[in-house]
Design a protein around this motif. Structure first.
Motif, PDB file in Angstrom:
ATOM      1  N   UNK A 133       0.838  -1.185   0.096  1.00  0.00           N
ATOM      2  CA  UNK A 133      -0.141   0.125   0.026  1.00  0.00           C
ATOM      3  C   UNK A 133       0.887   1.173   0.094  1.00  0.00           C
ATOM      4  N   UNK A 134       1.814   1.095   0.595  1.00  0.00           N
ATOM      5  CA  UNK A 134       2.710   2.249   0.736  1.00  0.00           C
ATOM      6  C   UNK A 134       3.531   2.680  -0.445  1.00  0.00           C
ATOM      7  N   UNK A 137       0.900   4.471  -2.682  1.00  0.00           N
ATOM      8  CA  UNK A 137       0.730   5.797  -2.418  1.00  0.00           C
ATOM      9  C   UNK A 137       1.975   6.646  -2.803  1.00  0.00           C
ATOM     10  N   UNK A 138       3.062   6.019  -2.770  1.00  0.00           N
ATOM     11  CA  UNK A 138       4.165   6.707  -3.056  1.00  0.00           C
ATOM     12  C   UNK A 138       4.523   7.069  -4.471  1.00  0.00           C
TER      13      UNK A 138
ATOM     14  N   UNK B  32       0.947  14.670  -0.234  1.00  0.00           N
ATOM     15  CA  UNK B  32       2.179  14.335   0.033  1.00  0.00           C
ATOM     16  C   UNK B  32       2.583  14.498   1.290  1.00  0.00           C
ATOM     17  N   UNK B  35       1.103  12.058   3.684  1.00  0.00           N
ATOM     18  CA  UNK B  35       1.979  10.588   3.522  1.00  0.00           C
ATOM     19  C   UNK B  35       3.454  10.633   4.540  1.00  0.00           C
ATOM     20  N   UNK B  39       3.645   8.529   7.788  1.00  0.00           N
ATOM     21  CA  UNK B  39       4.973   7.422   7.966  1.00  0.00           C
ATOM     22  C   UNK B  39       5.513   7.777   9.426  1.00  0.00           C
ATOM     23  N   UNK B  44       0.463   6.063   7.610  1.00  0.00           N
ATOM     24  CA  UNK B  44       0.690   6.568   6.460  1.00  0.00           C
ATOM     25  C   UNK B  44      -0.702   6.603   5.508  1.00  0.00           C
ATOM     26  N   UNK B  45      -1.309   5.687   5.721  1.00  0.00           N
ATOM     27  CA  UNK B  45      -2.519   5.318   4.858  1.00  0.00           C
ATOM     28  C   UNK B  45      -3.675   6.476   5.175  1.00  0.00           C
ATOM     29  N   UNK B  48      -2.211  10.199   3.977  1.00  0.00           N
ATOM     30  CA  UNK B  48      -2.459  10.254   2.705  1.00  0.00           C
ATOM     31  C   UNK B  48      -4.017  10.547   2.697  1.00  0.00           C
TER      32      UNK B  48
END
Lengths: 267, 201
Positions: A133-134, A137-138, B32, B35, B39, B44-45, B48
Motif C-alpha cells: 500500500x505504501x 501511495x508513493x 504528499x 503521507x 509515515x 501513512x494511509x 495520505x
C-alpha cells in the motif's frame, strides 16, 4: 548571462521574505545582487541600482525567471534603457508573467497534479496484490509531482535564459511558448479527468460503501443532503459570500438532517 | 508516540517552508506531506487520505496577488496530531481543515511583521550594506519557529483536553458535515474546471 546556475538557485527564494509592503522585493534583490555587483563597479551606481529594484515587485514565483533575465539584460545596457523605461518594462513584465503563471500553474496544473494523484491511486489500488500500500501511495504521489516539477523547473531555467537573450526584442520572452494553447489544452485535460474522478467516486461509493441493498429513507435523505450542499455551494458562489459562511451553513444543515434522520429511525 | 509527534511537527515545519518560502516543488501539498507525516506517526494511509481531502477542499484557494490562502501544512499536522490522540478520522479532518484557516491569520501577521524589515534594509542599502541573504535566512527561521511553536501549542491543548472529551454525541453530525465538505469541494472544483473550459470556447 554569467553564473546562470547561481541565479537559478536563488530564484527558489523569490518569496523568501514576502511582505505586504513590497511583496517579493527581498527575493528579487537577492536574485539580482550578484549581477548588479558585476555590472556596476562604482559604489554609488550599485547603491542606486539596488534601490531601484528594492521597490514593489510581485509576480508568479515560477515565472519570475523571465523578469529576472530581462532585468539583468537591461541593467547591462542601462545607458540605452534608462531608469524610467527599465522600471516600466519590469513592472509590465511582472504583471504579464504573473497572469500567465497564475492561470497555468495555480489554476490548472495544481488541479491536474491532484486529480492525477487520485486517479493513479485508484488505478494502482485495483492491483493491490502486486504492490504494498505504501508503495502504491508513493507512486501515485511522486509521478504527478515529478511531472509538475520538471515543467516548472524547465520554465524557471529557460525563463532566465530566454528573458536575458530576448530582452532586446520587443516580446521579452513572452513568446517563449504558446501560452494560450497550453492553457486551453490544460483546461480540456482537467475537465476530462475531473469527469473521470466524479464517475470513479460515485461508482466506488455505490459499490463499496453504500451498497444497492441499503436504499431506504435514510439513504434518500443522504442523497437530498448532498444535493442541498451542492445547491448551497452554487448559491454562495454566485452571491460571492465568504467561504466560511458556506461552511457554517453546511454545519447547520448537518445538524438539521441529523435530527430528521433520528426522527425517521424512531418511526 | 510523543517522540514521533515531535519529529512529525519538525518535519512539518520544514515542509511549510517549502510551500511558500523555498522552492514550491509541491512536496508540501497536503496529500504528499500527509503521507510523509503519516509515515512518521505510524499511519501513512490515513495521512495520505486525510491529506487528499484537505488538498481537495483547499484547491479553490490560490495564492494570487496579495491573498493568503489557508495554510495546508498546519491543516495536515493538526489533523494528524488530532487523529493520533483521538483516533477519530472525520473530526480530525474537520479540525485540521479549520486550523488551516486559523493559521492563515498567523501567516498574515508574520508577513506584516516583515514590513518593518523593508525600512531597515532600505537604510542599510543607503549606507552601502547589502544583507539580503541575512533577511531571507531570518525570515525562514522566524517562519519555522512560529509554525513549530503553534503546532506544539495545539498538541498540548489537544493532549490536555483528551481525558475530558467524549465524541459519542456529535459523531453523527460530524459524519454528515464531513460528507457535506467533500460534496461542496467536488461541486466547487467541477464548476471551476467547467468554467475554465467555457472560457476557452
Amino acid at each position: 548571462m554569467n553564473n546562470i546556475a547561481n541565479t537559478f538557485f536563488r530564484t527558489f527564494f523569490i518569496q523568501g521574505a514576502w511582505n505586504f509592503m513590497k511583496f517579493q522585493n527581498f527575493g528579487l534583490s537577492f536574485c539580482l545582487f550578484p549581477h548588479l555587483k558585476r555590472i556596476h563597479k562604482n559604489d554609488n551606481d550599485l547603491k542606486k541600482a539596488v534601490l531601484r529594484h528594492f521597490e514593489i515587485f510581485n509576480t508568479q514565483p515560477y515565472m519570475a525567471s523571465f523578469v529576472i533575465g530581462n532585468i539583468v539584460f537591461m541593467e547591462e545596457k542601462f545607458n540605452e534603457f534608462g531608469e524610467e523605461r527599465l522600471r516600466q518594462i519590469k513592472q509590465s513584465l511582472a504583471c504579464a508573467f504573473a497572469s500567465i503563471g497564475d492561470r497555468i500553474f495555480w489554476a490548472r496544473l495544481r488541479i491536474t497534479t491532484f486529480l492525477l494523484t487520485l486517479i493513479l491511486y485508484f488505478a494502482l489500488s485495483l492491483n493491490q496484490n502486486s504492490f504494498s500500500n505504501n508503495y502504491i501511495i508513493f507512486l501515485s504521489l511522486i509521478i504527478p509531482t515529478a511531472i509538475y516539477d520538471i515543467f516548472s523547473l524547465y520554465i524557471r531555467y529557460y525563463g532566465l535564459k530566454k528573458g536575458y537573450t530576448s530582452s532586446s526584442v520587443s516580446y521579452c520572452g513572452l513568446d517563449f511558448l504558446n501560452w494560450n494553447k497550453i492553457i486551453r489544452n490544460l483546461s480540456y485535460f482537467n475537465f476530462a479527468i475531473m469527469l473521470t474522478v466524479i464517475i470513479m467516486l460515485i461508482s466506488t461509493a455505490l459499490v463499496y460503501r453504500i451498497g444497492f441493498s441499503n436504499i431506504n429513507n435514510i439513504f434518500l435523505l443522504q442523497i437530498i443532503f448532498l444535493i442541498l450542499t451542492i445547491m448551497m455551494q452554487r448559491y454562495f458562489r454566485q452571491k460571492k459570500h465568504k467561504f466560511i459562511l458556506l461552511i457554517i451553513g453546511v454545519f447547520f444543515l448537518s445538524v438539521l438532517f441529523n435530527f430528521i434522520m433520528g426522527f425517521l429511525k424512531l418511526c | 508516540m510523543i517522540k514521533n509527534v515531535f519529529f512529525a511537527i519538525l518535519a512539518s515545519g520544514f515542509l511549510n517552508l517549502e510551500s511558500v518560502q523555498f522552492g514550491q516543488f509541491l512536496i508540501s501539498r497536503p496529500s504528499f506531506s500527509g503521507f510523509i507525516l503519516g509515515l512518521i506517526l505510524g499511519f501513512p494511509l490515513w495521512g495520505f487520505l486525510g491529506g487528499l481531502l484537505i488538498e481537495f477542499s483547499y484547491l479553490d484557494f490560490n495564492p494570487i496577488g496579495g491573498s493568503v490562502p489557508p495554510n495546508s501544512s498546519m491543516a495536515v499536522i493538526s489533523m494528524l496530531v488530532f487523529y493520533a490522540i483521538f483516533k477519530y478520522f472525520e473530526l480530525a479532518f474537520l479540525f485540521g481543515f479549520s486550523m488551516g484557516f486559523v493559521y492563515s491569520q498567523m501567516d498574515k501577521i508574520i508577513r506584516t511583521m516583515r514590513n518593518k524589515w523593508v525600512l531597515s534594509a532600505q537604510k542599510e542599502i543607503e549606507s552601502g550594506r547589502y544583507y539580503f541573504s541575512k533577511y531571507i535566512l531570518k525570515s525562514l527561521i522566524l517562519e519555522f519557529a512560529i509554525f513549530i511553536c503553534f503546532s506544539f501549542f495545539i498538541t498540548l491543548i489537544l493532549g490536555a483536553v483528551f481525558p475530558f472529551l467524549r465524541f459519542s454525541f456529535p459523531q453523527k453530525i460530524t459524519n454528515l458535515f464531513f460528507i457535506g465538505i467533500i460534496s461542496i469541494s467536488i461541486s466547487s472544483l467541477y464548476y471551476r474546471v467547467k468554467n475554465q473550459v467555457a472560457k476557452n470556447e
